[in-house]
Design a protein around this motif. Sequence first.
Motif, PDB file in Angstrom:
ATOM      1  N   PRO A   1      20.528  -2.466 -21.081  1.00  0.00           N
ATOM      2  CA  PRO A   1      19.316  -2.903 -21.521  1.00  0.00           C
ATOM      3  C   PRO A   1      19.388  -4.288 -21.137  1.00  0.00           C
ATOM      4  O   PRO A   1      20.289  -5.065 -21.374  1.00  0.00           O
ATOM      5  N   ALA A   2      18.077  -4.867 -20.411  1.00  0.00           N
ATOM      6  CA  ALA A   2      17.666  -6.402 -20.178  1.00  0.00           C
ATOM      7  C   ALA A   2      17.820  -6.969 -21.584  1.00  0.00           C
ATOM      8  O   ALA A   2      18.483  -8.257 -21.552  1.00  0.00           O
ATOM      9  N   ALA A   3      17.530  -6.404 -22.614  1.00  0.00           N
ATOM     10  CA  ALA A   3      17.304  -7.228 -23.806  1.00  0.00           C
ATOM     11  C   ALA A   3      18.919  -7.458 -24.143  1.00  0.00           C
ATOM     12  O   ALA A   3      18.864  -8.709 -24.961  1.00  0.00           O
ATOM     13  N   GLN A   4      19.782  -6.656 -24.177  1.00  0.00           N
ATOM     14  CA  GLN A   4      21.175  -6.937 -24.521  1.00  0.00           C
ATOM     15  C   GLN A   4      21.526  -8.066 -23.644  1.00  0.00           C
ATOM     16  O   GLN A   4      22.236  -8.912 -24.148  1.00  0.00           O
ATOM     17  N   ILE A   5      21.420  -8.129 -22.508  1.00  0.00           N
ATOM     18  CA  ILE A   5      21.908  -8.939 -21.574  1.00  0.00           C
ATOM     19  C   ILE A   5      21.327 -10.403 -22.070  1.00  0.00           C
ATOM     20  O   ILE A   5      22.092 -11.434 -22.350  1.00  0.00           O
ATOM     21  N   ALA A   6      20.135 -10.460 -22.247  1.00  0.00           N
ATOM     22  CA  ALA A   6      19.503 -11.770 -22.738  1.00  0.00           C
ATOM     23  C   ALA A   6      19.865 -12.437 -24.007  1.00  0.00           C
ATOM     24  O   ALA A   6      20.066 -13.476 -24.187  1.00  0.00           O
ATOM     25  N   ALA A   7      20.310 -11.468 -25.068  1.00  0.00           N
ATOM     26  CA  ALA A   7      20.794 -11.918 -26.087  1.00  0.00           C
ATOM     27  C   ALA A   7      22.141 -12.265 -25.933  1.00  0.00           C
ATOM     28  O   ALA A   7      22.621 -13.201 -26.738  1.00  0.00           O
ATOM     29  N   LEU A   8      22.972 -11.671 -25.310  1.00  0.00           N
ATOM     30  CA  LEU A   8      24.219 -12.253 -25.068  1.00  0.00           C
ATOM     31  C   LEU A   8      24.135 -13.681 -24.126  1.00  0.00           C
ATOM     32  O   LEU A   8      24.824 -14.584 -24.711  1.00  0.00           O
ATOM     33  N   ARG A   9      23.134 -13.824 -23.352  1.00  0.00           N
ATOM     34  CA  ARG A   9      23.302 -15.229 -22.836  1.00  0.00           C
ATOM     35  C   ARG A   9      22.761 -16.116 -23.835  1.00  0.00           C
ATOM     36  O   ARG A   9      23.379 -17.286 -24.003  1.00  0.00           O
ATOM     37  N   ALA A  10      21.857 -15.797 -24.719  1.00  0.00           N
ATOM     38  CA  ALA A  10      21.239 -16.616 -25.768  1.00  0.00           C
ATOM     39  C   ALA A  10      22.321 -17.192 -26.427  1.00  0.00           C
ATOM     40  O   ALA A  10      22.477 -18.438 -27.124  1.00  0.00           O
ATOM     41  N   THR A  11      23.009 -16.144 -27.246  1.00  0.00           N
ATOM     42  CA  THR A  11      24.094 -16.413 -28.294  1.00  0.00           C
ATOM     43  C   THR A  11      25.309 -17.171 -27.690  1.00  0.00           C
ATOM     44  O   THR A  11      25.784 -17.953 -28.269  1.00  0.00           O
ATOM     45  N   ALA A  12      25.635 -16.983 -26.168  1.00  0.00           N
ATOM     46  CA  ALA A  12      26.762 -17.854 -25.569  1.00  0.00           C
ATOM     47  C   ALA A  12      26.165 -19.328 -25.407  1.00  0.00           C
ATOM     48  O   ALA A  12      26.844 -20.056 -25.753  1.00  0.00           O
ATOM     49  N   ALA A  13      25.081 -19.446 -25.091  1.00  0.00           N
ATOM     50  CA  ALA A  13      24.558 -20.803 -24.733  1.00  0.00           C
ATOM     51  C   ALA A  13      24.160 -21.628 -26.155  1.00  0.00           C
ATOM     52  O   ALA A  13      24.703 -22.636 -26.449  1.00  0.00           O
ATOM     53  N   HIS A  14      24.002 -20.803 -27.344  1.00  0.00           N
ATOM     54  CA  HIS A  14      24.149 -21.363 -28.544  1.00  0.00           C
ATOM     55  C   HIS A  14      25.661 -21.951 -29.068  1.00  0.00           C
ATOM     56  O   HIS A  14      25.774 -23.005 -29.627  1.00  0.00           O
TER      57      HIS A  14
END
Length: 366
Positions: free
Chosen positions: A60-73
């Motif tokens: 899911p694209a949403a899982q990839i987006a969430a991973l990127r956001a939490t890594a950036a955080h």
Amino acid sequence: MNSTSHSGTPGARGEFFRLPVIDVSGLRSSRLEDRQAVADAIGDAARNIGFFYVSGHGIPAAQIAALRATAAHFYAQDPDWKMKHYIGLGRGHKGFVPEGEEIYGTGRPDHKEAYDIGFEAADDHPQVLAGLPLIGGNKWPELPGFQQAVQAYYASVFALGMQLLQAFALALGQEEHAFDSYVTCPPSKLRLIHYPVDPSAEDVLGIGAHTDYECFTLLLADQAGLEVLNSLGQWIDAPPLTIDGEEAYVINVGDMLEVMTAGAFVATSHRVRKVTTERYSFPLFFACDYATRIRPLPQFAAADAAPLYEELSIGDHMWSMALQTYRYLGEKVRRGELQLPQGARLPSSFGNFAKEEAAVHAATPG
């Protein structure tokens, strides 16, 4: 059902100038012939290049987006706070990897930072109780949503890895689930890698040339920088691709599959260069269980291959590579607190480098 979206087939083995793209949606088909068609395309890429993209993976694209956001955080936090989660604290070889901790083929520290996550194993798991390196629970920083986002993504990309493992089995003429039993509690590591902004980094290596130690790698990156070495000695770009609105993964053969096939599948050397802008990279290094011993399959066990492809313990190989790559582990080896496993190889002793070294050795008199 089409198994390939773009052609990257070389004119001769190793003479490639781009990576093929394989649609792996057929691996979820109920028809064996559909799964076999995808496996055949994967086998062709593994034999001739060692690298390929996969589309139609279904993560899911949403899982990839969430991973990127939490890594950036996480990477936006203060350096001292990040070091509280340092990989060298505690056991298990998991956690934060600061810039300069790892040294690959160049002998210079890598210009990156990372957070390493592994397959979760409880404290009472037999492999944990046995004290095996690389096995155990993860360190979870106290950031809202970090653990949930990373665990959800890990589960999805690991499931894709199992599908690819089965495809590799079919590609090798094995029963589809022939290798499943070797993956119950593996040291399969997900890395959240961050390359900071550095305008002066043009043509400076981010990660030195190397092969991957495990069976294969599933990589998702948001910027160019990955380069793959072809048989002509040229570095070929492997930039991020989006196919029909879905981000493609880069898959590459690792040392374990090279051993299993006695070099029929090649663990191609690769590196990261030109890291001039901020870049995030999320590789899952897919491995079999620590105690699994890998040897060439019968159809590849030719006598002339034996000297280069002796039986290899997956866990010992991965651990020996870590001992020779991470500063904190190398210091423990120098102090005598840790020892390299018996028969440990040097880093990058597979793939293109192994073949080059073998050719030089053969050409050297006496």
